[in-house]
Write an enzyme that holds these catalytic residues in place. Structure first.
Site, PDB file in Angstrom:
ATOM      1  CG  HIS A   1      -5.916  -2.977   1.518  1.00 16.56           C
ATOM      2  ND1 HIS A   1      -5.251  -2.022   0.792  1.00 16.56           N
ATOM      3  CD2 HIS A   1      -6.661  -3.671   0.634  1.00 16.56           C
ATOM      4  CE1 HIS A   1      -5.586  -2.115  -0.486  1.00 16.56           C
ATOM      5  NE2 HIS A   1      -6.457  -3.112  -0.606  1.00 16.56           N
TER       6      HIS A   1
ATOM      7  CB  CYS B   1      -2.976   0.073   5.925  1.00 16.74           C
ATOM      8  SG  CYS B   1      -4.096   0.174   4.523  1.00 16.74           S
TER       9      CYS B   1
ATOM     10  CB  CYS C   1      -0.870  -0.060   1.248  1.00 19.32           C
ATOM     11  SG  CYS C   1      -1.467   1.509   1.850  1.00 19.32           S
ATOM     12  CD  GLU C   2       0.263   5.152  -4.264  1.00 20.69           C
ATOM     13  OE1 GLU C   2       1.086   4.707  -5.079  1.00 20.69           O
ATOM     14  OE2 GLU C   2      -0.553   6.044  -4.561  1.00 20.69           O
ATOM     15  CG  HIS C   3      -2.398   5.674   0.818  1.00 19.08           C
ATOM     16  ND1 HIS C   3      -3.602   5.092   0.452  1.00 19.08           N
ATOM     17  CD2 HIS C   3      -2.142   6.599  -0.126  1.00 19.08           C
ATOM     18  CE1 HIS C   3      -4.046   5.652  -0.649  1.00 19.08           C
ATOM     19  NE2 HIS C   3      -3.184   6.572  -1.023  1.00 19.08           N
ATOM     20  CG  HIS C   4      -1.045   3.267   5.758  1.00 19.51           C
ATOM     21  ND1 HIS C   4      -2.175   3.208   4.974  1.00 19.51           N
ATOM     22  CD2 HIS C   4      -1.293   4.217   6.703  1.00 19.51           C
ATOM     23  CE1 HIS C   4      -3.079   4.063   5.430  1.00 19.51           C
ATOM     24  NE2 HIS C   4      -2.575   4.691   6.473  1.00 19.51           N
TER      25      HIS C   4
ATOM     26  CD  GLN D   1      -7.719  -4.498  -4.103  1.00 14.30           C
ATOM     27  OE1 GLN D   1      -7.558  -4.338  -2.888  1.00 14.30           O
ATOM     28  NE2 GLN D   1      -8.647  -5.293  -4.597  1.00 14.30           N
TER      29      GLN D   1
HETATM   30  N1  LIG Z   1      -8.911   3.367  -2.620  1.00 19.43           N
HETATM   31  C1  LIG Z   1      -7.888   2.811  -1.947  1.00 19.43           C
HETATM   32  N2  LIG Z   1      -7.623   3.229  -0.711  1.00 19.43           N
HETATM   33  C2  LIG Z   1      -6.595   2.636  -0.069  1.00 19.43           C
HETATM   34  C3  LIG Z   1      -5.823   1.628  -0.611  1.00 19.43           C
HETATM   35  N3  LIG Z   1      -4.896   1.253   0.294  1.00 19.43           N
HETATM   36  C4  LIG Z   1      -5.095   2.021   1.376  1.00 19.43           C
HETATM   37  N4  LIG Z   1      -6.127   2.872   1.164  1.00 19.43           N
HETATM   38  C5  LIG Z   1      -6.731   3.901   1.995  1.00 19.43           C
HETATM   39  O1  LIG Z   1      -5.998   5.085   1.898  1.00 19.43           O
HETATM   40  C6  LIG Z   1      -6.563   5.942   2.864  1.00 19.43           C
HETATM   41  C7  LIG Z   1      -5.539   6.943   3.365  1.00 19.43           C
HETATM   42  O2  LIG Z   1      -6.271   7.798   4.192  1.00 19.43           O
HETATM   43  P1  LIG Z   1      -5.639   8.954   5.095  1.00 19.43           P
HETATM   44  O3  LIG Z   1      -6.758   9.591   5.872  1.00 19.43           O
HETATM   45  O4  LIG Z   1      -4.796   9.839   4.230  1.00 19.43           O
HETATM   46  O5  LIG Z   1      -4.638   8.146   6.032  1.00 19.43           O
HETATM   47  P2  LIG Z   1      -4.864   7.602   7.527  1.00 19.43           P
HETATM   48  O6  LIG Z   1      -5.083   8.739   8.461  1.00 19.43           O
HETATM   49  O7  LIG Z   1      -3.719   6.693   7.848  1.00 19.43           O
HETATM   50  O8  LIG Z   1      -6.221   6.794   7.362  1.00 19.43           O
HETATM   51  P3  LIG Z   1      -6.779   5.521   8.156  1.00 19.43           P
HETATM   52  O9  LIG Z   1      -6.226   4.295   7.467  1.00 19.43           O
HETATM   53  O10 LIG Z   1      -8.269   5.626   8.027  1.00 19.43           O
HETATM   54  O11 LIG Z   1      -6.288   5.621   9.580  1.00 19.43           O
HETATM   55  C8  LIG Z   1      -7.151   5.037   3.927  1.00 19.43           C
HETATM   56  O12 LIG Z   1      -8.559   5.197   3.906  1.00 19.43           O
HETATM   57  C9  LIG Z   1      -6.787   3.620   3.449  1.00 19.43           C
HETATM   58  O13 LIG Z   1      -7.757   2.649   3.794  1.00 19.43           O
HETATM   59  C10 LIG Z   1      -6.140   1.199  -1.928  1.00 19.43           C
HETATM   60  O14 LIG Z   1      -5.520   0.308  -2.508  1.00 19.43           O
HETATM   61  N5  LIG Z   1      -7.185   1.813  -2.547  1.00 19.43           N
HETATM   62 ZN   LIG Z   2      -2.612   1.550   3.489  1.00 20.79          ZN
END
Ligand SMILES: Nc1nc2c(ncn2[C@@H]2O[C@H](COP(=O)(O)OP(=O)(O)OP(=O)(O)O)[C@@H](O)[C@H]2O)c(=O)[nH]1
Ligand SMILES: [Zn+2]
Length: 205
Positions: A164, A166, A93-96, A136
């Site tokens: 996921h 995360c 996951c590129e966010h976490h 994804q």
């Molecule tokens: N659409 C999508 N969202 C993803 C994917 N992988 C992770 N996410 C979401 O990316 C979002 C990032 O949200 P942020 O609010 O910026 O980050 P955060 O504060 O860590 O969010 P939480 O995970 O809700 O605690 C989260 O809702 C994750 O569930 C993916 O493959 N597709």
């Molecule tokens: Zn994530």
């Protein structure tokens, strides 16, 4: 080797970027300090090297050209569905920067030339795009588009089901929740019957 020195064998992305082992190791050491650990204690001494090696592997798809992976193409005059189901898939996951993983199902109907590719190549395309920082939805589309580009098929369908971490090990903490994404191209987009048949085969155990 300094952080900016890169040996000529370092893998490069098509855009010319490279995996910088020294920099990755330094970053992991910094992260360990930032979380309050002692990176010099015995158990952690080799951790920056191990983690850098792991990231090199997890992001290996950044350094591979998709056309190389789909290089093996041959004529079979097969004009019906070819479907590889349940391809194990691990991505990041590129966010976490934690894993999302599950299975990919990849199907296509060859084009007028009847060209097909090796079955393993479909799994290789999944791997190539999975081994990158990803979301994804993009992963699903990139696999479908690579197959369209190389094989010029009548249709392509890609379905990915993943959990996921995360969403499981942190944050909202919903282990077991799965996300399903699909990308359909050509006939699978225009014909509800073809799409329905493929989805039926994919959902059959
Ligand atoms: N659409 C999508 N969202 C993803 C994917 N992988 C992770 N996410 C979401 O990316 C979002 C990032 O949200 P942020 O609010 O910026 O980050 P955060 O504060 O860590 O969010 P939480 O995970 O809700 O605690 C989260 O809702 C994750 O569930 C993916 O493959 N597709
Ligand atoms: Zn994530």
């Amino acid at each position: 080797m300094g952080a900016d020195d890169v040996d000529e064998f370092s893998p490069r992305t098509p855009a010319g970027r490279h995996f910088d082992q020294a920099r990755a190791e330094a970053a992991v050491r910094e992260l360990l300090i930032a979380v309050g650990e002692d990176p010099d204690r015995e158990g952690l001494q080799r951790t920056p090297t191990r983690v850098a090696n792991a990231y090199r592997e997890m992001f290996a798809g950044l350094y591979t050209d998709p056309s190389e992976v789909l290089a093996t193409v041959f004529e079979e005059n097969h004009d019906e569905l070819v479907l590889v189901k349940d391809i194990p898939m691990y991505s990041t996951c590129e966010h976490h920067l934690v894993s999302f993983h599950g299975v990919a199902h990849v199907g296509y109907i060859p084009g007028e030339s009847g060209q097909v590719t090796g079955l393993s190549k479909l799994a290789r395309v999944v791997d190539l795009y999975a081994k990158r920082p990803q979301v994804q939805e993009r992963l699903t589309s990139q696999i479908a588009d690579a197959i369209v580009e190389r094989l010029d098929p009548r249709g392509v369908i890609v379905v990915i089901e993943a959990e996921h971490l995360c969403m499981a090990m942190r944050g909202i903490r919903k282990p077991g929740a799965t996300t399903t994404t699909s990308a359909v191209r050509g006939l699978f987009k225009t014909s509800a019957v073809s799409r329905g048949e493929a989805l039926d085969l994919i959902s059959r155990t």
